[in-house]
Design a protein around this motif. Structure first.
Motif, PDB file in Angstrom:
ATOM      1  N   GLY A 123       4.407   1.312   7.311  1.00 29.70           N
ATOM      2  CA  GLY A 123       5.261   0.456   8.129  1.00 29.70           C
ATOM      3  C   GLY A 123       5.010  -1.026   7.910  1.00 29.70           C
ATOM      4  O   GLY A 123       5.370  -1.845   8.767  1.00 29.70           O
ATOM      5  N   LEU A 124       4.420  -1.397   6.779  1.00 27.31           N
ATOM      6  CA  LEU A 124       4.135  -2.794   6.463  1.00 27.31           C
ATOM      7  C   LEU A 124       4.895  -3.192   5.202  1.00 27.31           C
ATOM      8  O   LEU A 124       5.312  -2.353   4.407  1.00 27.31           O
ATOM      9  N   THR A 125       5.056  -4.499   5.020  1.00 29.53           N
ATOM     10  CA  THR A 125       5.795  -5.023   3.870  1.00 29.53           C
ATOM     11  C   THR A 125       4.904  -5.963   3.069  1.00 29.53           C
ATOM     12  O   THR A 125       4.240  -6.839   3.631  1.00 29.53           O
ATOM     13  N   LEU A 126       4.885  -5.766   1.756  1.00 27.34           N
ATOM     14  CA  LEU A 126       4.146  -6.671   0.877  1.00 27.34           C
ATOM     15  C   LEU A 126       4.960  -7.952   0.700  1.00 27.34           C
ATOM     16  O   LEU A 126       6.030  -7.937   0.093  1.00 27.34           O
TER      17      LEU A 126
ATOM     18  N   ALA B  65       0.177  -3.840  -8.188  1.00 28.99           N
ATOM     19  CA  ALA B  65       0.764  -4.445  -6.989  1.00 28.99           C
ATOM     20  C   ALA B  65       1.865  -3.560  -6.414  1.00 28.99           C
ATOM     21  O   ALA B  65       1.980  -3.404  -5.187  1.00 28.99           O
ATOM     22  N   ASP B  66       2.691  -2.968  -7.283  1.00 29.54           N
ATOM     23  CA  ASP B  66       3.768  -2.095  -6.801  1.00 29.54           C
ATOM     24  C   ASP B  66       3.204  -0.874  -6.087  1.00 29.54           C
ATOM     25  O   ASP B  66       3.773  -0.405  -5.084  1.00 29.54           O
ATOM     26  N   HIS B  67       2.079  -0.342  -6.588  1.00 28.71           N
ATOM     27  CA  HIS B  67       1.452   0.807  -5.948  1.00 28.71           C
ATOM     28  C   HIS B  67       1.007   0.436  -4.533  1.00 28.71           C
ATOM     29  O   HIS B  67       1.256   1.181  -3.561  1.00 28.71           O
ATOM     30  N   TYR B  68       0.372  -0.723  -4.389  1.00 25.82           N
ATOM     31  CA  TYR B  68      -0.021  -1.170  -3.054  1.00 25.82           C
ATOM     32  C   TYR B  68       1.209  -1.393  -2.178  1.00 25.82           C
ATOM     33  O   TYR B  68       1.179  -1.114  -0.970  1.00 25.82           O
ATOM     34  N   GLY B  69       2.271  -1.896  -2.773  1.00 26.31           N
ATOM     35  CA  GLY B  69       3.497  -2.096  -1.998  1.00 26.31           C
ATOM     36  C   GLY B  69       4.015  -0.799  -1.409  1.00 26.31           C
ATOM     37  O   GLY B  69       4.463  -0.763  -0.254  1.00 26.31           O
ATOM     38  N   ARG B  70       3.949   0.277  -2.179  1.00 33.14           N
ATOM     39  CA  ARG B  70       4.410   1.580  -1.675  1.00 33.14           C
ATOM     40  C   ARG B  70       3.500   2.094  -0.569  1.00 33.14           C
ATOM     41  O   ARG B  70       3.977   2.654   0.434  1.00 33.14           O
ATOM     42  N   LEU B  71       2.190   1.929  -0.726  1.00 26.58           N
ATOM     43  CA  LEU B  71       1.262   2.365   0.325  1.00 26.58           C
ATOM     44  C   LEU B  71       1.510   1.587   1.611  1.00 26.58           C
ATOM     45  O   LEU B  71       1.466   2.156   2.720  1.00 26.58           O
ATOM     46  N   LEU B  72       1.742   0.292   1.504  1.00 28.00           N
ATOM     47  CA  LEU B  72       2.026  -0.531   2.684  1.00 28.00           C
ATOM     48  C   LEU B  72       3.317  -0.071   3.356  1.00 28.00           C
ATOM     49  O   LEU B  72       3.394   0.024   4.591  1.00 28.00           O
ATOM     50  N   ALA B  73       4.340   0.193   2.552  1.00 28.27           N
ATOM     51  CA  ALA B  73       5.617   0.636   3.117  1.00 28.27           C
ATOM     52  C   ALA B  73       5.455   1.948   3.873  1.00 28.27           C
ATOM     53  O   ALA B  73       6.066   2.150   4.940  1.00 28.27           O
TER      54      ALA B  73
END
Length: 556
Positions: free
Chosen positions: A536-539, A525-533
């Motif tokens: 320009g998106l926020t998990l 989940a943290d990895h996806y959070g970094r990709l989203l950031a």
């Protein structure tokens, strides 16, 4: 020289103290952490704490009597031969059972709750200077035969299956057992969970009577855990894949019924197979629970096997054909991926799997069907709060499914929310299949790539898309989504999440599959959070889904 007498005395006294202080309700939660509430009450009703056991090493029979007397233990029945423990010792120390004189005594003690229990004493006679002293020394160091036991009240096959399942659910592993004809009793041993707080590593379920059918299943589970057998079963896993794929390819489940058995010879005529070879296949499938052999050579389809039918609710036949076909072939080149980091599928077939499938209409259809066959993962998705809130908007709302396959997910969302409109973005040949699946009901279609994500919608979906790609391509896809999303839009991402604590998960297996066959990967989940950031998106959070899936919620 083993100083058996003095050591036996102290260990016996400690065991007596333990037995007098414990009862079923206090001991079971210590042995099986997490056991409480209704399940604990159900177990207490079905099995009572009966004894604690230990193995002692008297030099002769009179020495054993003296040890028991010193501990205040009185037995009015002569020692009985031990079958189970004698065989366990013989196996563990590579001796013949006839060399080991092991006896059982059960002196009674009174528990603090007023119930009579016993201390089960296994006595291995160790004459001074004998070669059994080495066995005694090892057993004193390991305490392998020390255990606590629960006697099953009114045992029957259903009760015994339920107890075994409850113990296994809370981490207790099968650890042998046996039938003792001298007392007509059946013993089921378990290794206690590593988190057990009772001070004992083994648990016994004792069922009065002959329950060797249940014992056979218990011992089969035990042997499957032994390293040589466990490794052999792992090494033959490919045989399971091909057996399932072959049954699906020959449409064997389509020719069978779940409510009545069919003769293998007659079945062979229906599916154009060799009768003897089909019988061997069916018996192997019976060991997997896919079919059941009702009588010699007569087989019935189970609910598990029904999932391999061509038609029917939740058919997983396309997955069997895909995993037993192109992906099975490419996994044979897994070593190439591990050595080089390159995709084995591309190495074997000369093209990315998307391009390879798109060039073959038969494979393209199979791939789309297999993706739809995984619908159980996203079955709860239509009730996600984001979609529910979108459906309640008075002006109406639109959902965009990016790379949405043949429209299986959208069809379920539209069925749950009649007020929603939908857009499906896919490659041209897949859009044609989706049109056949969805028709024109509140759904429009865009034939294109990720750069063509339509703007202005309320909810965007990426269902099992990002795991197909490396991080840089994922960032590009998410940036396309971010550019298309209005400020108040939501993005839902369905993926399997890698565990952060090495706990068992389908995501771990799929991570290997993606690298070997697709060139993608599973992520935390943290990895996806970094990709989203980075896009320009926020998990905003994530929720679990079936089959170890998760739905991640992102916003601008």
């Amino acid at each position: 020289m083993i100083t058996a007498l003095s050591d036996d005395t102290s260990r016996l006294r400690a065991t007596v103290d333990f037995v007098t202080q414990q009862d079923s309700e206090s001991l079971l939660p210590l042995l099986l952490p997490g056991l409480d509430g209704p399940e604990l009450r159900a177990l207490v009703e079905r099995c009572r704490f009966a004894h604690a056991a230990l193995l002692v090493f008297p030099v002769h029979a009179l020495a054993l009597e003296a040890t028991l007397a010193e501990c205040g233990l009185v037995t009015r029945t002569p020692p009985q031969p031990s079958v189970v423990v004698r065989e366990r010792l013989a196996l563990r120390h590579r001796r013949t059972a006839d060399d080991l004189d092991v006896r059982i005594l059960r002196p009674a003690v009174l528990g603090r709750d007023g119930h009579r229990r016993t201390v089960e004493v296994f006595a291995l006679t160790v004459p001074p200077g004998s070669d059994l002293e080495e066995i005694a020394a090892l057993e004193l160091a390991r305490h392998d035969e020390a255990h606590v036991a629960f006697e099953v009240q009114a045992p029957d096959p259903l009760v015994l299956r339920g107890l075994r399942a409850s113990f296994a659910f809370h981490g207790a592993l099968p650890d042998g057992g046996g039938y003792n004809p001298h007392e007509n009793g059946t013993v089921f041993y378990f290794a206690a969970p590593t988190t057990s707080r009772a001070g004992y590593r083994r648990i016994e379920l004792y069922a009065p009577g002959d329950h060797r059918c249940q014992l056979a299943a218990h011992l089969a589970d035990f042997h499957r855990q032994q390293p040589p057998e466990a490794l052999l079963r792992l090494l033959t896993g490919a045989w399971t894949t091909q057996a399932l794929a072959t049954a699906a390819q020959l449409r064997v489940p389509d020719a069978m019924e779940t409510d009545r058995a069919v003769d293998a010879g007659a079945l062979a005529g229906k599916v154009a197979a060799d009768p003897d070879s089909l019988t061997v296949l069916l018996r192997y499938l019976a060991s997997l629970g896919v079919v059941a052999e009702e009588a010699p050579g007569s087989f019935r389809l189970t609910a598990l096997g029904a999932l391999l039918r061509t038609e029917g609710p939740g058919s997983m036949r396309p997955l069997a054909l895909l995993y037993g076909g192109p992906f099975y072939q490419s996994f044979a080149a897994l070593a190439h991926t591990v050595r080089t980091g390159q995709v084995a599928f591309e190495y074997l077939f000369g093209a990315h799997h998307f391009d390879h499938f798109a060039a073959d209409p038969r494979l393209a259809e199979l791939f789309d069907q297999s993706m739809a066959a995984n619908w159980r993962m996203f079955e709860p998705l239509p009730t996600h709060p984001v979609l529910t809130a979108a459906a309640r908007k008075p002006r109406g709302a639109t959902v965009v499914d990016i790379a949405g396959g043949n429209g299986e997910l959208l069809s379920r969302i539209l069925a749950a929310h009649p007020g929603l409109d939908a857009v499906l973005l896919e490659r041209p040949h897949v859009v044609a299949a989706a049109r056949r699946r969805l028709g024109g009901a509140r759904c429009s279609y865009v034939a294109g790539d990720f750069a063509d994500v339509p703007a202005g919608a309320d909810v965007y979906l990426l269902c099992r898309v990002l795991h197909d790609w490396d991080d840089e391509r994922c960032r590009d896809i998410l940036r396309h989504c971010a550019r298309a999303m209005p400020a108040d839009a939501d993005l839902l991402i369905v993926e399997r999440l890698l565990p952060t604590d090495n706990s068992p998960s389908l995501a771990t297996a799929w991570d290997l599959h993606m690298r070997c066959n697709v060139g993608g990967r599973e992520r935390t989940a943290d990895h996806y959070g970094r990709l989203l950031a980075d896009a320009g998106l926020t998990l905003a959070g994530h929720r679990p889904l079936p089959l170890d899936g998760h739905v991640l919620h992102a916003r601008k």
